[in-house]
Design an enzyme around this catalytic site. Structure first.
Site, PDB file in Angstrom:
ATOM      1  N   ASP A  19      13.746   7.705   9.043  1.00 11.97           N
ATOM      2  CA  ASP A  19      12.631   8.102   9.902  1.00 11.97           C
ATOM      3  C   ASP A  19      12.447   7.089  11.024  1.00 11.97           C
ATOM      4  OD1 ASP A  19      10.446   9.840  10.571  1.00 11.97           O
ATOM      5  OD2 ASP A  19       9.083   8.290   9.832  1.00 11.97           O
TER       6      ASP A  19
ATOM      7  N   GLU B 216      15.096   2.840  18.649  1.00 16.14           N
ATOM      8  CA  GLU B 216      14.529   4.194  18.689  1.00 16.14           C
ATOM      9  C   GLU B 216      13.653   4.451  19.910  1.00 16.14           C
ATOM     10  OE1 GLU B 216      10.524   4.033  15.988  1.00 16.14           O
ATOM     11  OE2 GLU B 216      12.421   3.861  14.913  1.00 16.14           O
TER      12      GLU B 216
ATOM     13  N   ASP C  76       9.465  -7.111  -4.649  1.00 22.02           N
ATOM     14  CA  ASP C  76       8.467  -7.536  -3.672  1.00 22.02           C
ATOM     15  C   ASP C  76       8.155  -8.993  -3.929  1.00 22.02           C
ATOM     16  OD1 ASP C  76       6.201  -7.818  -1.961  1.00 22.02           O
ATOM     17  OD2 ASP C  76       5.743  -5.698  -2.175  1.00 22.02           O
TER      18      ASP C  76
ATOM     19  N   ARG D 277       0.825  -1.207   0.000  1.00 19.57           N
ATOM     20  CA  ARG D 277       0.000   0.000   0.000  1.00 19.57           C
ATOM     21  C   ARG D 277       0.862   1.262   0.000  1.00 19.57           C
ATOM     22  NH1 ARG D 277      -2.432  -3.527   3.643  1.00 19.57           N
ATOM     23  NH2 ARG D 277      -4.574  -4.164   3.171  1.00 19.57           N
TER      24      ARG D 277
ATOM     25  N   ARG E 225      10.643   0.279   9.268  1.00 17.82           N
ATOM     26  CA  ARG E 225      10.948  -0.069  10.654  1.00 17.82           C
ATOM     27  C   ARG E 225      12.469  -0.089  10.832  1.00 17.82           C
ATOM     28  NH1 ARG E 225       6.281  -1.908  13.220  1.00 17.82           N
ATOM     29  NH2 ARG E 225       7.449  -1.408  15.111  1.00 17.82           N
TER      30      ARG E 225
END
Length: 330
Positions: free
Chosen positions: A260, A265, A176, A156, A236
């Protein structure tokens, strides 16, 4: 019916209260993560909704106790469910749900924005300007239409990113395990991860965290990338072996990266460590590199995404308690 939501931020409250008012259902909140030591708070409630990046912990008895208390479900208002022991929850008779598509655009747009910052050297220009150095020598940019963007995980979010990159004129390739024919107008699939790493000028990661994706980008993978290529991770943290990434950046094996999300983290992100010496030496080193952008896992953090995470999770809770099915159950 009474619903308890854990780890609720202030910016979620408007959406929660609006949903509660619309459905005439009591929804209570706290700012704690759901762990064995905070599980007692759910007593007296019919439903449980969580959102966290650290594992729930405990053992199967925790899930059994939830079922014994009358709960029928355990809902995460995030896409990731690696924090939940799903087999243990299902064995206890709990339906586990998540929000897999709260807003694919939110994370996909983050990847595009970070890519643009890297290829235009904006981070480096910011550093020069902060020192009153207005020269541009050595920081010639690249146009995105001249690049090949390689997306690992064209689901998605990755599929949305592919459409955005394609719309900007980039050549888009993807790897993928599942191929989506509806994306073939904007991307070309390659057969292996290695093929993608060798060809891409930008490697954009959009995979779930599981046993096959942990450590997906390690030293061997980084050595396959072009020396002028960039790495983007808005998926992730453990997908990248941070030790290997730091070494590759120091050796000039890749041109830079935007992260990010990083390993470990939870000890840093969404916390204020101003004036402290960071204990995470990898993050400390990355922050000193002019070709690295770090953001605190905020790819999801948009107005629409936050509302959707609340609404979809609570809609699923309501459906389960009403004996209905939901497409988001595991």
């Amino acid at each position: 019916m009474k619903i308890l939501m854990y780890s609720v931020r202030d910016d979620e409250q408007d959406a929660i209260q609006a949903w509660a008012a619309a459905h005439q259902i009591q929804v209570d909140t706290n700012d704690l993560e759901f762990h064995p030591e905070t599980a007692d708070l759910v007593k007296g409630y019919d439903c449980l909704v969580i959102q966290q990046r650290s594992p729930i912990g405990g053992d199967a008895s925790l899930y059994q106790s939830l079922a014994a208390a009358g709960l029928k479900q355990l809902t995460s208002r995030t896409a990731g469910v690696d924090t939940i022991d799903i087999p243990a929850a299902k064995a206890a008779g709990l339906v586990v749900t998540n929000v897999p598509a709260y807003s694919p655009n939110s994370v996909a747009e983050m990847s595009v924005a970070q890519t643009m910052r890297l290829i235009r050297n904006l981070e480096m220009f910011d550093q020069r300007i902060s020192q009153q150095n207005f020269q541009w020598a050595g920081l010639q940019a690249r146009e995105i239409r001249s690049l090949t963007v390689g997306i690992i995980g064209a689901g998605r979010i990755g599929g949305t990113a592919a459409r955005l990159f394609h719309g900007l004129g980039a050549k888009v390739i993807a790897y993928d395990v599942v191929r989506h024919p509806e994306l073939e107008d904007v991307l070309t699939y390659v057969d292996t991860k290695e093929d993608l790493l060798r060809q891409a000028d930008v490697v954009d990661l959009h995979v779930d965290l599981n046993e096959t994706s942990a450590g997906l980008i390690d030293a061997a993978a980084l050595k396959l990338m072009k020396t002028d290529a960039y790495l983007i991770n808005a998926s992730r943290g453990p997908v990248i072996v941070t030790d290997d990434l730091v070494a590759a950046l120091k050796a000039g094996e890749i041109a830079g990266c935007a992260l990010d999300t990083v390993e470990g983290e939870n000890a840093l992100f969404n916390q204020n460590h101003q004036g402290e010496v960071l204990q995470d030496t990898n993050v400390a080193q990355l922050m000193q590199m002019p070709n690295v952008i770090i953001t605190p896992h905020v790819g999801f953090y948009t107005n629409l995404a936050v509302k959707n995470m609340v609404d979809i999770s609570l809609d699923d809770v309501l459906a389960i308690l009403n004996g209905e099915t939901t497409a988001h159950a595991f």
